[in-house]
Every structure is written in C-alpha cells, then in structure tokens.
Scaffold this motif. Structure first.
Motif, PDB file in Angstrom:
ATOM      1  N   ASN A 109       0.822  -1.204   0.000  1.00 20.28           N
ATOM      2  CA  ASN A 109       0.000   0.000   0.000  1.00 20.28           C
ATOM      3  C   ASN A 109       0.854   1.251   0.000  1.00 20.28           C
ATOM      4  O   ASN A 109       1.929   1.283   0.578  1.00 20.28           O
ATOM      5  CB  ASN A 109      -0.906   0.012   1.236  1.00 20.28           C
ATOM      6  CG  ASN A 109      -1.902  -1.118   1.239  1.00 20.28           C
ATOM      7  OD1 ASN A 109      -2.248  -1.655   0.205  1.00 20.28           O
ATOM      8  ND2 ASN A 109      -2.366  -1.482   2.411  1.00 20.28           N
ATOM      9  N   ASN A 110       0.341   2.307  -0.609  1.00 25.68           N
ATOM     10  CA  ASN A 110       1.062   3.568  -0.649  1.00 25.68           C
ATOM     11  C   ASN A 110       0.937   4.365   0.634  1.00 25.68           C
ATOM     12  O   ASN A 110       1.625   5.359   0.804  1.00 25.68           O
ATOM     13  CB  ASN A 110       0.572   4.413  -1.835  1.00 25.68           C
ATOM     14  CG  ASN A 110       0.994   3.824  -3.154  1.00 25.68           C
ATOM     15  OD1 ASN A 110       1.987   3.121  -3.237  1.00 25.68           O
ATOM     16  ND2 ASN A 110       0.232   4.108  -4.184  1.00 25.68           N
ATOM     17  N   ASP A 111       0.041   3.956   1.544  1.00 19.23           N
ATOM     18  CA  ASP A 111      -0.170   4.733   2.758  1.00 19.23           C
ATOM     19  C   ASP A 111       0.515   4.123   3.979  1.00 19.23           C
ATOM     20  O   ASP A 111       0.252   4.511   5.107  1.00 19.23           O
ATOM     21  CB  ASP A 111      -1.661   4.925   3.034  1.00 19.23           C
ATOM     22  CG  ASP A 111      -2.398   3.617   3.283  1.00 19.23           C
ATOM     23  OD1 ASP A 111      -1.847   2.539   2.952  1.00 19.23           O
ATOM     24  OD2 ASP A 111      -3.516   3.668   3.799  1.00 19.23           O
ATOM     25  N   ILE A 112       1.428   3.181   3.763  1.00 18.60           N
ATOM     26  CA  ILE A 112       2.185   2.588   4.853  1.00 18.60           C
ATOM     27  C   ILE A 112       3.672   2.687   4.558  1.00 18.60           C
ATOM     28  O   ILE A 112       4.086   2.819   3.405  1.00 18.60           O
ATOM     29  CB  ILE A 112       1.788   1.124   5.113  1.00 18.60           C
ATOM     30  CG1 ILE A 112       2.048   0.255   3.877  1.00 18.60           C
ATOM     31  CG2 ILE A 112       0.351   1.010   5.563  1.00 18.60           C
ATOM     32  CD1 ILE A 112       1.817  -1.216   4.119  1.00 18.60           C
ATOM     33  N   VAL A 113       4.464   2.626   5.615  1.00 21.20           N
ATOM     34  CA  VAL A 113       5.917   2.662   5.494  1.00 21.20           C
ATOM     35  C   VAL A 113       6.467   1.433   6.213  1.00 21.20           C
ATOM     36  O   VAL A 113       6.162   1.210   7.390  1.00 21.20           O
ATOM     37  CB  VAL A 113       6.489   3.961   6.107  1.00 21.20           C
ATOM     38  CG1 VAL A 113       8.013   3.941   6.094  1.00 21.20           C
ATOM     39  CG2 VAL A 113       5.960   5.184   5.362  1.00 21.20           C
ATOM     40  N   ALA A 114       7.254   0.645   5.516  1.00 19.39           N
ATOM     41  CA  ALA A 114       7.826  -0.578   6.089  1.00 19.39           C
ATOM     42  C   ALA A 114       9.047  -0.249   6.942  1.00 19.39           C
ATOM     43  O   ALA A 114       9.854   0.613   6.593  1.00 19.39           O
ATOM     44  CB  ALA A 114       8.222  -1.542   4.980  1.00 19.39           C
ATOM     45  N   ILE A 115       9.133  -0.929   8.090  1.00 19.10           N
ATOM     46  CA  ILE A 115      10.314  -0.843   8.950  1.00 19.10           C
ATOM     47  C   ILE A 115      10.667  -2.252   9.402  1.00 19.10           C
ATOM     48  O   ILE A 115       9.844  -3.161   9.346  1.00 19.10           O
ATOM     49  CB  ILE A 115      10.099   0.078  10.179  1.00 19.10           C
ATOM     50  CG1 ILE A 115       8.929  -0.405  11.041  1.00 19.10           C
ATOM     51  CG2 ILE A 115       9.933   1.527   9.742  1.00 19.10           C
ATOM     52  CD1 ILE A 115       8.779   0.349  12.359  1.00 19.10           C
ATOM     53  N   LYS A 116      11.902  -2.421   9.844  1.00 19.50           N
ATOM     54  CA  LYS A 116      12.360  -3.725  10.312  1.00 19.50           C
ATOM     55  C   LYS A 116      12.613  -3.631  11.810  1.00 19.50           C
ATOM     56  O   LYS A 116      13.516  -2.923  12.248  1.00 19.50           O
ATOM     57  CB  LYS A 116      13.638  -4.130   9.566  1.00 19.50           C
ATOM     58  CG  LYS A 116      14.159  -5.486   9.928  1.00 19.50           C
ATOM     59  CD  LYS A 116      13.349  -6.574   9.302  1.00 19.50           C
ATOM     60  CE  LYS A 116      14.068  -7.905   9.491  1.00 19.50           C
ATOM     61  NZ  LYS A 116      13.220  -9.016   9.239  1.00 19.50           N
ATOM     62  N   LEU A 117      11.789  -4.313  12.582  1.00 18.76           N
ATOM     63  CA  LEU A 117      11.990  -4.395  14.024  1.00 18.76           C
ATOM     64  C   LEU A 117      12.321  -5.848  14.334  1.00 18.76           C
ATOM     65  O   LEU A 117      13.325  -6.353  13.869  1.00 18.76           O
ATOM     66  CB  LEU A 117      10.754  -3.882  14.775  1.00 18.76           C
ATOM     67  CG  LEU A 117      10.411  -2.404  14.548  1.00 18.76           C
ATOM     68  CD1 LEU A 117       9.106  -2.027  15.221  1.00 18.76           C
ATOM     69  CD2 LEU A 117      11.537  -1.509  15.029  1.00 18.76           C
ATOM     70  N   ASP A 118      11.482  -6.538  15.061  1.00 12.85           N
ATOM     71  CA  ASP A 118      11.670  -7.965  15.288  1.00 12.85           C
ATOM     72  C   ASP A 118      11.367  -8.748  14.023  1.00 12.85           C
ATOM     73  O   ASP A 118      11.821  -9.867  13.827  1.00 12.85           O
ATOM     74  CB  ASP A 118      10.793  -8.457  16.433  1.00 12.85           C
ATOM     75  CG  ASP A 118       9.310  -8.176  16.192  1.00 12.85           C
ATOM     76  OD1 ASP A 118       8.990  -7.136  15.576  1.00 12.85           O
ATOM     77  OD2 ASP A 118       8.475  -8.988  16.626  1.00 12.85           O
ATOM     78  N   LYS A 119      10.569  -8.131  13.161  1.00  9.01           N
ATOM     79  CA  LYS A 119      10.192  -8.647  11.853  1.00  9.01           C
ATOM     80  C   LYS A 119       9.788  -7.430  11.029  1.00  9.01           C
ATOM     81  O   LYS A 119       9.768  -6.312  11.543  1.00  9.01           O
ATOM     82  CB  LYS A 119       9.025  -9.641  11.962  1.00  9.01           C
ATOM     83  CG  LYS A 119       7.755  -9.016  12.550  1.00  9.01           C
ATOM     84  CD  LYS A 119       6.657 -10.030  12.704  1.00  9.01           C
ATOM     85  CE  LYS A 119       5.406  -9.375  13.287  1.00  9.01           C
ATOM     86  NZ  LYS A 119       4.313 -10.330  13.440  1.00  9.01           N
ATOM     87  N   GLU A 120       9.462  -7.638   9.771  1.00  7.93           N
ATOM     88  CA  GLU A 120       8.988  -6.487   9.005  1.00  7.93           C
ATOM     89  C   GLU A 120       7.632  -6.061   9.548  1.00  7.93           C
ATOM     90  O   GLU A 120       6.729  -6.866   9.716  1.00  7.93           O
ATOM     91  CB  GLU A 120       8.881  -6.800   7.519  1.00  7.93           C
ATOM     92  CG  GLU A 120       8.499  -5.542   6.743  1.00  7.93           C
ATOM     93  CD  GLU A 120       8.603  -5.702   5.246  1.00  7.93           C
ATOM     94  OE1 GLU A 120       7.580  -5.476   4.591  1.00  7.93           O
ATOM     95  OE2 GLU A 120       9.691  -6.043   4.774  1.00  7.93           O
TER      96      GLU A 120
END
Length: 105
Positions: free
Chosen positions: A2-13
C-alpha cells in the motif's frame, strides 16, 4: 504494498500507518492539533510514541513498553526509524515522503 504505509524492520517487518484513530492519539500525546506538530520540536520519547502509535494498526494491544523493546532491538538506527515515522506521518496527511527515499529494511 500500500502507498499509505511505510515498512520498517523491528523484530520482523512491520509497517507504520496513521489512521484517524492514531492521529487523534498523537494530538493527545503532544497536546497540539495535528497540523501543529513539528518534528523539530519532538524529542526521543516523542518519536518513540509516534512509532508506537504508527504500529497500532497492526496490533492494538501493543504497549509502549513493548514498542520501546522492539525499537531498541532493531537493526535499523534510530535515525532511520525517525525518517520512517516522518514519512508515515506525512503520507497520512496527504503529503509525500519527507525523507525523499524509500524505507529500507
């Protein structure tokens, strides 16, 4: 993705997203209208609370303490996480990614 979310890597994506509910939470946290929130005035605790709020769309039971643990154990630097939360906030308000780059994971 989705264009309205931003992926980050914590314990998992994981993804950051600010819906109306999370934006209202931010107004309460900072004691300001959402349009008056300025990233230059936000400290580490404020950024942490924003990350926590941005994660709630995935898991509404996520506590601030657990979010802090996830942030501290992340392979992403706090600077990278800050850019990601700024991007997610800007996108939620109809703007572009502030960082000018795609989030890396």
């Amino acid at each position: 993705m989705n264009n309205d979310i931003v992926a980050i890597k914590l314990d998992k994506e994981r993804t950051l997203k600010f819906r109306r509910k999370e934006l209202k939470r931010l107004e309460n946290i900072f004691g300001k209208k959402i349009s008056q929130i300025n990233f230059e005035d936000i400290d580490i605790d404020g950024i942490t609370k924003m990350i926590h709020a941005g994660l709630l769309h995935e898991d509404e039971s996520l506590t601030l303490e657990k979010a802090e643990e996830l942030i501290d154990s992340s392979d992403m630097s706090f600077g990278e996480l800050t850019k990601a939360v700024m991007d997610a906030f800007s996108i939620s308000m109809g703007g572009p990614r502030i960082s000018g780059e795609e989030t890396k994971n």
